[in-house]
Write a protein that holds these residues in place. Structure first.
Motif, mmCIF file in Angstrom:
data_model
loop_
_atom_site.group_PDB
_atom_site.id
_atom_site.type_symbol
_atom_site.label_atom_id
_atom_site.label_comp_id
_atom_site.label_asym_id
_atom_site.label_seq_id
_atom_site.Cartn_x
_atom_site.Cartn_y
_atom_site.Cartn_z
ATOM 1 N N GLN A 277 0.813 -1.206 0.000
ATOM 2 C CA GLN A 277 0.000 0.000 0.000
ATOM 3 C C GLN A 277 0.854 1.268 0.000
ATOM 4 N N ALA A 278 1.955 1.238 0.763
ATOM 5 C CA ALA A 278 2.807 2.427 0.843
ATOM 6 C C ALA A 278 3.441 2.731 -0.510
ATOM 7 N N LEU A 279 3.928 1.702 -1.187
ATOM 8 C CA LEU A 279 4.555 1.922 -2.499
ATOM 9 C C LEU A 279 3.519 2.415 -3.508
ATOM 10 N N LEU A 280 2.344 1.821 -3.514
ATOM 11 C CA LEU A 280 1.310 2.241 -4.453
ATOM 12 C C LEU A 280 0.924 3.703 -4.234
ATOM 13 N N GLY A 281 0.841 4.100 -2.957
ATOM 14 C CA GLY A 281 0.524 5.494 -2.659
ATOM 15 C C GLY A 281 1.601 6.438 -3.139
ATOM 16 N N ASP A 282 2.864 6.071 -2.900
ATOM 17 C CA ASP A 282 3.975 6.911 -3.361
ATOM 18 C C ASP A 282 4.037 6.953 -4.883
ATOM 19 N N ASP B 149 2.918 -7.424 -2.994
ATOM 20 C CA ASP B 149 3.525 -7.978 -1.788
ATOM 21 C C ASP B 149 2.689 -9.157 -1.301
ATOM 22 N N LEU B 150 3.314 -10.330 -1.181
ATOM 23 C CA LEU B 150 2.570 -11.548 -0.851
ATOM 24 C C LEU B 150 1.971 -11.507 0.549
ATOM 25 N N GLU B 151 2.660 -10.901 1.499
ATOM 26 C CA GLU B 151 2.112 -10.807 2.845
ATOM 27 C C GLU B 151 0.843 -9.959 2.845
ATOM 28 N N MET B 152 0.852 -8.870 2.089
ATOM 29 C CA MET B 152 -0.329 -8.040 2.002
ATOM 30 C C MET B 152 -1.467 -8.786 1.314
ATOM 31 N N MET B 153 -1.139 -9.514 0.245
ATOM 32 C CA MET B 153 -2.175 -10.249 -0.473
ATOM 33 C C MET B 153 -2.784 -11.338 0.401
ATOM 34 N N LYS B 154 -1.957 -11.998 1.198
ATOM 35 C CA LYS B 154 -2.461 -13.052 2.079
ATOM 36 C C LYS B 154 -3.472 -12.487 3.069
ATOM 37 N N ARG B 155 -3.221 -11.292 3.567
ATOM 38 C CA ARG B 155 -4.116 -10.677 4.546
ATOM 39 C C ARG B 155 -5.492 -10.407 3.965
ATOM 40 N N GLY C 180 -7.334 -12.285 2.388
ATOM 41 C CA GLY C 180 -8.214 -13.432 2.549
ATOM 42 C C GLY C 180 -8.580 -13.755 3.978
ATOM 43 N N GLU C 181 -8.066 -12.993 4.922
ATOM 44 C CA GLU C 181 -8.365 -13.255 6.327
ATOM 45 C C GLU C 181 -9.632 -12.521 6.731
ATOM 46 N N ASP C 182 -10.471 -13.210 7.508
ATOM 47 C CA ASP C 182 -11.771 -12.650 7.875
ATOM 48 C C ASP C 182 -11.660 -11.360 8.672
ATOM 49 N N ASP C 183 -10.617 -11.262 9.515
ATOM 50 C CA ASP C 183 -10.494 -10.085 10.371
ATOM 51 C C ASP C 183 -9.576 -9.020 9.779
ATOM 52 N N ALA C 184 -9.204 -9.172 8.491
ATOM 53 C CA ALA C 184 -8.306 -8.194 7.863
ATOM 54 C C ALA C 184 -9.060 -6.908 7.572
ATOM 55 N N PRO C 185 -8.416 -5.771 7.763
ATOM 56 C CA PRO C 185 -9.050 -4.507 7.393
ATOM 57 C C PRO C 185 -9.182 -4.402 5.881
ATOM 58 N N ASP C 186 -10.096 -3.566 5.436
ATOM 59 C CA ASP C 186 -10.235 -3.354 3.996
ATOM 60 C C ASP C 186 -8.947 -2.757 3.454
ATOM 61 N N LEU C 187 -8.462 -3.320 2.364
ATOM 62 C CA LEU C 187 -7.237 -2.842 1.735
ATOM 63 C C LEU C 187 -7.576 -2.253 0.370
ATOM 64 N N GLU C 188 -7.385 -0.974 0.235
ATOM 65 C CA GLU C 188 -7.579 -0.321 -1.053
ATOM 66 C C GLU C 188 -6.322 -0.549 -1.890
ATOM 67 N N MET C 189 -6.419 -1.427 -2.846
ATOM 68 C CA MET C 189 -5.225 -1.872 -3.544
ATOM 69 C C MET C 189 -4.567 -0.754 -4.363
ATOM 70 N N GLY C 190 -5.354 -0.001 -5.125
ATOM 71 C CA GLY C 190 -4.793 1.138 -5.827
ATOM 72 C C GLY C 190 -4.167 0.846 -7.168
ATOM 73 N N LEU C 191 -3.934 -0.429 -7.531
ATOM 74 C CA LEU C 191 -3.281 -0.724 -8.806
ATOM 75 C C LEU C 191 -4.144 -0.285 -9.981
ATOM 76 N N ASP C 192 -5.448 -0.512 -9.899
ATOM 77 C CA ASP C 192 -6.341 -0.080 -10.979
ATOM 78 C C ASP C 192 -6.263 1.426 -11.192
ATOM 79 N N ASP C 193 -6.274 2.174 -10.093
ATOM 80 C CA ASP C 193 -6.195 3.630 -10.214
ATOM 81 C C ASP C 193 -4.910 4.051 -10.913
ATOM 82 N N ILE C 194 -3.819 3.380 -10.594
ATOM 83 C CA ILE C 194 -2.527 3.741 -11.172
ATOM 84 C C ILE C 194 -2.476 3.403 -12.655
ATOM 85 N N THR C 195 -2.960 2.229 -13.045
ATOM 86 C CA THR C 195 -2.927 1.872 -14.465
ATOM 87 C C THR C 195 -3.851 2.771 -15.274
ATOM 88 N N HIS C 196 -4.992 3.131 -14.714
ATOM 89 C CA HIS C 196 -5.868 4.080 -15.405
ATOM 90 C C HIS C 196 -5.185 5.440 -15.549
#
Length: 263
Positions: free
Chosen positions: A33-38, A69-75, A77-93
């Motif tokens: 998330q940090a890299l995508l934001g930067d 990042d695989l650790e971020m992607m793994k999270r 799928g976890e039920d208690d994981a916070p919502d993760l705004e991936m951002g890749l779509d926004d960047i490619t657009h």
């Protein structure tokens, strides 16, 4: 080099060229998330600058990008994981809509999300040893970052199905033959330099002409021919009223290199 945000992306402006560099080498520049934001911040700065005519997207170290990042992607799928705004779509657009042409330096690897990241880039330069492909089906996913839509437009539906549904890497020379990449570089360490050479050559052209041409080319497959030709004519007429139009023809008549100003 200017550090963007938390330093996960670096930015350098040189001779009308913007070098945008993924800077997380300890994780093979994997996107979190940090890299995508930067990265989004860096792209916005590039687009806002009048002195930039072309962009190069590359990565620090020996690898362009190992994907998400695989650790971020793994999270995810976890039920208690916070919502993760991936951002890749926004960047490619955003890359799709940028006014300046772009070149990607794919050294070492560009897999999964990284493969999708460079699809909207105009020119892709790759090292001959690079691992390059959409492997999401091997990870319980499918490539939802643009590959199912952009890839058929680049290589045709049949080849896109082969790449997406097998999840196998494509050999760089085969990628060049089918138009997925534009040049293969034998020496991995020379890939960034070669991408910058491509960019510097592009930067010599008229910036408004390239911006309008890129806009029309990106829309070509989704625009009825009659409407596209009409808009093409309108933009061409607009360019005849610019200083760059006068400079281009004057320089050619005088036998010298043009000095375009983008106006």
């Amino acid at each position: 080099m200017q550090e963007i945000g938390d330093g996960n992306v670096l930015l350098r402006i040189e001779n009308h060229r913007a070098d945008v560099v993924l800077n997380r080498p300890e994780r093979r520049n994997a996107m979190n998330q940090a890299l995508l934001g930067d990265l989004r911040t860096a792209l916005e700065e590039v687009e806002a600058r009048d002195d930039v005519r072309v962009m190069v997207l590359s990565g620090t170290g020996d690898v362009f990008c190992a994907g998400m990042d695989l650790e971020m992607m793994k999270r995810r799928g976890e039920d208690d994981a916070p919502d993760l705004e991936m951002g890749l779509d926004d960047i490619t657009h955003f890359i799709d809509d940028m006014s300046v042409p772009s070149v990607a330096s794919i050294k070492g690897a560009a897999i999964a999300g990284a493969f999708e990241l460079v699809l909207p880039v105009d020119f892709r330069i790759i090292s001959e040893d690079a691992k390059y492909g959409v492997i999401e089906v091997e990870l319980g996913l499918f490539p939802s970052g643009g590959a199912t839509q952009r890839l058929p437009r680049l290589v045709g539906l049949s080849k896109a199905k082969e790449l997406v549904l097998t999840g196998e890497y494509i050999d760089p020379y085969e990628a060049e033959q089918c138009g997925l990449v534009h040049e293969v570089v034998e020496d991995r360490s020379a890939t960034d330099d070669r991408a910058r050479e491509w960019a510097d050559s592009l930067a010599e052209n008229a910036p408004l002409g390239m911006a309008y041409a890129r806009q029309m080319l990106n829309a070509a497959l989704e625009t009825p021919l009659e409407h596209g030709l009409e808009r093409e004519g309108e933009l061409g007429e607009m360019l005849t009223e610019t200083d760059d139009y006068t400079e281009g023809f004057t320089a050619r008549l005088e036998g010298r290199e043009p000095e375009f100003e983008g106006r």
